[in-house]
Design a protein around this motif. Structure first.
Motif, PDB file in Angstrom:
ATOM      1  N   PRO A 161       1.363  -1.062   0.386  1.00  0.00           N
ATOM      2  CA  PRO A 161       0.195   0.044   0.204  1.00  0.00           C
ATOM      3  C   PRO A 161       1.824   1.138   0.177  1.00  0.00           C
ATOM      4  N   ALA A 162       1.772   1.463   1.325  1.00  0.00           N
ATOM      5  CA  ALA A 162       3.034   2.227   0.395  1.00  0.00           C
ATOM      6  C   ALA A 162       3.512   3.258  -0.782  1.00  0.00           C
ATOM      7  N   THR A 205      -5.268   3.972   1.891  1.00  0.00           N
ATOM      8  CA  THR A 205      -5.417   4.256   3.410  1.00  0.00           C
ATOM      9  C   THR A 205      -6.559   3.277   3.326  1.00  0.00           C
ATOM     10  N   LEU A 206      -6.942   2.777   2.665  1.00  0.00           N
ATOM     11  CA  LEU A 206      -8.124   1.944   2.749  1.00  0.00           C
ATOM     12  C   LEU A 206      -8.120   0.919   3.495  1.00  0.00           C
ATOM     13  N   LYS A 207      -9.128  -0.011   4.497  1.00  0.00           N
ATOM     14  CA  LYS A 207      -8.525  -1.279   4.443  1.00  0.00           C
ATOM     15  C   LYS A 207      -8.550  -2.571   3.413  1.00  0.00           C
ATOM     16  N   GLY A 208      -7.669  -3.084   3.100  1.00  0.00           N
ATOM     17  CA  GLY A 208      -8.142  -4.161   2.065  1.00  0.00           C
ATOM     18  C   GLY A 208      -7.232  -4.847   2.211  1.00  0.00           C
ATOM     19  N   TYR A 209      -6.801  -5.687   0.870  1.00  0.00           N
ATOM     20  CA  TYR A 209      -5.907  -6.928   0.807  1.00  0.00           C
ATOM     21  C   TYR A 209      -4.570  -6.787   0.367  1.00  0.00           C
ATOM     22  N   GLU A 210      -3.888  -7.564   0.996  1.00  0.00           N
ATOM     23  CA  GLU A 210      -2.144  -7.788   0.354  1.00  0.00           C
ATOM     24  C   GLU A 210      -2.964  -9.059   0.043  1.00  0.00           C
TER      25      GLU A 210
END
Length: 303
Positions: A161-162, A205-210
């Protein structure tokens, strides 16, 4: 075997209502399929369509999930598995190579599919930022989240995400290379670039999945999350002001081990009019997000 006791208002075991019988809720819908022939590298288009043969505008159609992805990275892998998992679970998902018909103007159809979907899933991969289609889709998704309350569920496929937020790592390298080529064009509007970067910042910044490892399990997790978000669509209609039903639902749930993989049949019986069907519906609503496939068959004696 334990026998549950409910008191005088509800009786227990065997009824005309089958509870939690797992069946296919929706059949996989066949649609006209047209594949994009090439992914965009420089032109900003994801691919060209075949010669016009038939038009089928999507105006008025509503989807439950829209998948935004870079075909070069994930079309024949993760995205395909996720799409199949969603469809098999009875979820109406939009994926461009299944939904776009020959001869349709691609951009309006994509934008219409995004605005009409309940859940938007951008799948960020290394080359996602090299496609103007993907970037424009992302901007539209974030606008839908802000203005219409649409759910955006990001998936970071082999990127962090970063890296998306700050355009670093391999994701950043690919994006900046694309950015450099765009800046050389006199027709390019710098404000478009700012919109893309703003969308990157917001979505990361949203909650997701890696997606970094076991993709099969991740697909199952995402499908279950989507089903949970869409739960109201599948819920059976019962009164919101039922006094005392929660106690009876709790007692039934004590006998249901939702972690077990064994087939389980729960029956409810009793004299007519005491609320057996209502209780069964309430339990169904409580359990439905635990399963990918579900069915409620009422009035079974009439079948």
């Amino acid at each position: 075997m334990h026998r549950p006791i409910f008191g005088h208002s509800f009786a227990v075991l065997m009824a005309p209502v089958l509870l939690s019988v797992l069946a296919f809720h929706f059949l996989n819908k066949k649609r006209t399929s047209a594949r994009r022939n090439a992914e965009d590298v420089d032109t900003g288009a994801s691919g060209s369509m075949a010669a016009p043969t038939e038009t089928n505008p999507l105006t008025g159609n509503c989807y439950e999930v829209f998948l935004s992805f870079r075909g070069l990275d994930t079309r024949h892998g993760f995205t395909d598995h996720l799409y199949k998992g969603l469809v098999d679970a009875g979820i109406d998902a939009f994926r461009d190579n299944d939904e776009l018909c020959h001869g349709e103007s691609i951009r309006p159809v994509l934008m219409e599919a995004i605005t009409s979907s309940k859940i938007l899933i951008p799948i960020f991969s290394v080359n996602y930022g090299t496609s103007r289609w993907c970037l424009d889709e992302l901007v539209q998704m974030m606008e839908g989240k802000k203005n219409k309350g649409q759910i955006v569920l990001p998936i970071f496929y082999k990127v962090k995400p970063a890296e998306v937020r700050h355009q670093t790592g391999r994701f950043g390298e690919a994006f900046h290379e694309r950015q450099s080529r765009l800046r050389e064009r006199s027709s390019f509007d710098p404000t478009t670039l700012e919109k893309w970067k703003s969308a990157f910042d917001e979505v990361s910044t949203l909650k997701g999945y890696e997606a970094l490892g076991f993709e099969v399990e991740l697909v199952k997790l995402i499908v279950r999350k989507v089903l949970n978000e869409l739960k109201k669509k599948f819920e059976l209609d019962i009164s919101k002001n039922l006094v005392g039903i929660d106690v009876h639902v709790k007692k039934v749930m004590e006998f249901v081990d939702i972690k077990s993989h064994d087939t389980l049949i729960v029956g409810i019986h009793g004299m007519g009019g005491i609320g057996k069907t209502t209780l069964a519906k309430a339990i169904y609503n409580r359990l439905l997000d635990q399963f990918e496939h579900r069915s409620f068959i009422a009035d079974i004696r009439e079948l």
